[in-house]
Write an enzyme that holds these catalytic residues in place. Sequence first.
Site: not given
Length: 212
Positions: A48, A44, A131
Amino acid sequence: MTAVHEPERIIGADRILPVVVLGDATRAAPLADALTAGGLRSVEVTLRTDAAADVIRAMSRHPDLLVGAGTVLTPDQVDAAVEARARFVVSPGFGPAVVRRCRERGVPVFPGVSSATEIQMALDAGIETVKFFPAEQLGGVAMIKALAAPFRSVRFIPTGGVNAGNLADYLALPAVVAVGGTWMVAPDLLAAGDWDEVTRRTAAAVAAARPA
């Protein structure tokens, strides 16, 4: 196995999902090599950094690596991730607009949940793999056990505070399909280009996950 379920199958087989924050796309290819050398086939890449789309695109060129986009907060970010060849999407919380756009684009999404209410929202949207974030801060293993009892069809990917010391405790839970973590792709390792250490930590994590 349909294409939309393939990412879940691969992540579930690995049982470890490294969560990458990388601001330099030139390091993406060697990072992909280091992770696969350690035995992982999925990663993943969080949105950011300004380089995230380029990192996803570069890592996606590796033939043995399934690359997804994390920290996806808006429908526009879904579009950017898909255009960068992300094969799945992860968000820190449950965003109906993000889930809808993922459905429109045909990309699997693992939305973040932190409560029974958000799990119910995910189920209402037809999503059964979520998640759990931030896992340790929300009560960790005990909280997942409590949530899994009423939500028997739900599978969790706990992320946040998961590390080499506690990953076996999480993976021992039948409701946990995999754990997300950063310890094998720590920022200092990526900044130093210490790919041997990334591979070593990845291989150790894979080995620790195997008997769980």
